[in-house]
Design a protein around this motif. Sequence first.
Motif, mmCIF file in Angstrom:
data_model
loop_
_atom_site.group_PDB
_atom_site.id
_atom_site.type_symbol
_atom_site.label_atom_id
_atom_site.label_comp_id
_atom_site.label_asym_id
_atom_site.label_seq_id
_atom_site.Cartn_x
_atom_site.Cartn_y
_atom_site.Cartn_z
ATOM 1 N N ALA A 144 -5.088 9.137 2.363
ATOM 2 C CA ALA A 144 -5.673 8.184 1.425
ATOM 3 C C ALA A 144 -4.647 7.091 1.205
ATOM 4 O O ALA A 144 -3.471 7.245 1.564
ATOM 5 C CB ALA A 144 -6.012 8.887 0.117
ATOM 6 N N GLU A 145 -5.085 6.000 0.605
ATOM 7 C CA GLU A 145 -4.138 4.929 0.318
ATOM 8 C C GLU A 145 -4.525 4.196 -0.943
ATOM 9 O O GLU A 145 -5.695 4.120 -1.302
ATOM 10 C CB GLU A 145 -4.019 3.949 1.479
ATOM 11 C CG GLU A 145 -5.280 3.174 1.787
ATOM 12 C CD GLU A 145 -5.114 2.236 2.976
ATOM 13 O OE1 GLU A 145 -4.022 2.157 3.557
ATOM 14 O OE2 GLU A 145 -6.098 1.566 3.322
ATOM 15 N N ILE A 150 -8.519 2.135 -3.842
ATOM 16 C CA ILE A 150 -8.084 3.485 -3.522
ATOM 17 C C ILE A 150 -9.129 4.029 -2.554
ATOM 18 O O ILE A 150 -10.316 4.094 -2.887
ATOM 19 C CB ILE A 150 -8.015 4.368 -4.794
ATOM 20 C CG1 ILE A 150 -7.108 3.734 -5.853
ATOM 21 C CG2 ILE A 150 -7.523 5.756 -4.437
ATOM 22 C CD1 ILE A 150 -7.797 2.808 -6.792
ATOM 23 N N GLU A 151 -8.696 4.405 -1.343
ATOM 24 C CA GLU A 151 -9.675 4.789 -0.335
ATOM 25 C C GLU A 151 -9.095 5.759 0.674
ATOM 26 O O GLU A 151 -7.882 5.890 0.814
ATOM 27 C CB GLU A 151 -10.186 3.563 0.407
ATOM 28 C CG GLU A 151 -9.136 2.886 1.263
ATOM 29 C CD GLU A 151 -9.655 1.670 2.013
ATOM 30 O OE1 GLU A 151 -10.876 1.451 2.059
ATOM 31 O OE2 GLU A 151 -8.832 0.945 2.575
ATOM 32 N N ILE A 152 -9.995 6.438 1.369
ATOM 33 C CA ILE A 152 -9.598 7.204 2.541
ATOM 34 C C ILE A 152 -9.252 6.186 3.611
ATOM 35 O O ILE A 152 -9.988 5.231 3.841
ATOM 36 C CB ILE A 152 -10.728 8.149 2.997
ATOM 37 C CG1 ILE A 152 -10.959 9.212 1.922
ATOM 38 C CG2 ILE A 152 -10.390 8.787 4.340
ATOM 39 C CD1 ILE A 152 -12.086 10.166 2.220
ATOM 40 N N ASP A 153 -8.117 6.377 4.266
ATOM 41 C CA ASP A 153 -7.569 5.376 5.191
ATOM 42 C C ASP A 153 -8.223 5.466 6.571
ATOM 43 O O ASP A 153 -7.564 5.652 7.583
ATOM 44 C CB ASP A 153 -6.052 5.545 5.284
ATOM 45 C CG ASP A 153 -5.372 4.348 5.943
ATOM 46 O OD1 ASP A 153 -6.041 3.328 6.150
ATOM 47 O OD2 ASP A 153 -4.174 4.458 6.239
ATOM 48 N N GLU A 208 0.839 -1.181 0.000
ATOM 49 C CA GLU A 208 0.000 0.000 0.000
ATOM 50 C C GLU A 208 0.881 1.240 0.000
ATOM 51 O O GLU A 208 2.011 1.204 0.472
ATOM 52 C CB GLU A 208 -0.983 -0.008 1.163
ATOM 53 C CG GLU A 208 -0.419 0.373 2.493
ATOM 54 C CD GLU A 208 -1.469 0.321 3.606
ATOM 55 O OE1 GLU A 208 -1.412 1.185 4.471
ATOM 56 O OE2 GLU A 208 -2.320 -0.588 3.596
ATOM 57 N N ILE A 209 0.336 2.318 -0.539
ATOM 58 C CA ILE A 209 1.010 3.612 -0.575
ATOM 59 C C ILE A 209 0.044 4.634 0.010
ATOM 60 O O ILE A 209 -1.077 4.779 -0.483
ATOM 61 C CB ILE A 209 1.372 4.021 -2.017
ATOM 62 C CG1 ILE A 209 2.271 2.972 -2.674
ATOM 63 C CG2 ILE A 209 2.025 5.396 -2.032
ATOM 64 C CD1 ILE A 209 2.502 3.206 -4.151
ATOM 65 N N GLU A 210 0.469 5.332 1.053
ATOM 66 C CA GLU A 210 -0.362 6.344 1.693
ATOM 67 C C GLU A 210 0.055 7.727 1.218
ATOM 68 O O GLU A 210 1.229 7.978 0.962
ATOM 69 C CB GLU A 210 -0.232 6.258 3.207
ATOM 70 C CG GLU A 210 -0.718 4.938 3.767
ATOM 71 C CD GLU A 210 -0.464 4.796 5.259
ATOM 72 O OE1 GLU A 210 -1.228 4.078 5.895
ATOM 73 O OE2 GLU A 210 0.498 5.402 5.775
ATOM 74 N N PHE A 211 -0.925 8.635 1.134
ATOM 75 C CA PHE A 211 -0.666 9.990 0.642
ATOM 76 C C PHE A 211 -1.818 10.901 1.035
ATOM 77 O O PHE A 211 -2.842 10.444 1.550
ATOM 78 C CB PHE A 211 -0.494 9.981 -0.882
ATOM 79 C CG PHE A 211 -1.719 9.499 -1.619
ATOM 80 C CD1 PHE A 211 -2.692 10.383 -2.051
ATOM 81 C CD2 PHE A 211 -1.897 8.144 -1.869
ATOM 82 C CE1 PHE A 211 -3.821 9.934 -2.710
ATOM 83 C CE2 PHE A 211 -3.027 7.685 -2.530
ATOM 84 C CZ PHE A 211 -3.988 8.585 -2.957
ATOM 85 N N SER A 212 -1.676 12.174 0.759
ATOM 86 C CA SER A 212 -2.780 13.131 0.871
ATOM 87 C C SER A 212 -2.697 14.054 -0.333
ATOM 88 O O SER A 212 -1.736 14.016 -1.099
ATOM 89 C CB SER A 212 -2.698 13.922 2.180
ATOM 90 O OG SER A 212 -1.521 14.716 2.203
ATOM 91 N N GLY A 213 -3.700 14.893 -0.502
ATOM 92 C CA GLY A 213 -3.654 15.927 -1.519
ATOM 93 C C GLY A 213 -4.256 15.584 -2.864
ATOM 94 O O GLY A 213 -4.734 16.465 -3.561
#
Length: 132
Positions: free
Chosen positions: A90-91, A44-47, A1-6
């Motif tokens: 998100a992830e 792809i979802e909000i974590d 998984e890869i987490e991010f924001s924006g």
Amino acid sequence: EIEFSGAELRPVAEAIAALFGGTVEARSKAEYGVVGGRLGDFKIEIDSSFIADGKYHGYLRALGLDPASSEWGKKIDDWITRSAEGVVPAEVVGPPIPIDRLEQMEELRETLRSLKALGTTAHFYSAYGMQF
């Protein structure tokens, strides 16, 4: 998984489908899928399961604001999701990737950056990760 924001979820899902093939599925405002791609299926979802799974919908229904049938419920549901996007990471959750294909994850990282995805250094409260 890869987490991010924006970055918004739908454009991320569309970019994954463009990179790896597959079909984008809108499962909710907080979750998209890409199914049938060359590497397998992606989510792809909000974590936050509270947001991604709509666990707060029961509270809205108890107030007579069912997002499925109430215009105000829909507006509040949208507001909750959009507000969460500002503070909850998100992830991208992908299938197991064979070691000899990991370089394709670098393509995904570059694509996320082009979509304005932010990493750990973006905010003092950011603590994102990437797990294989």
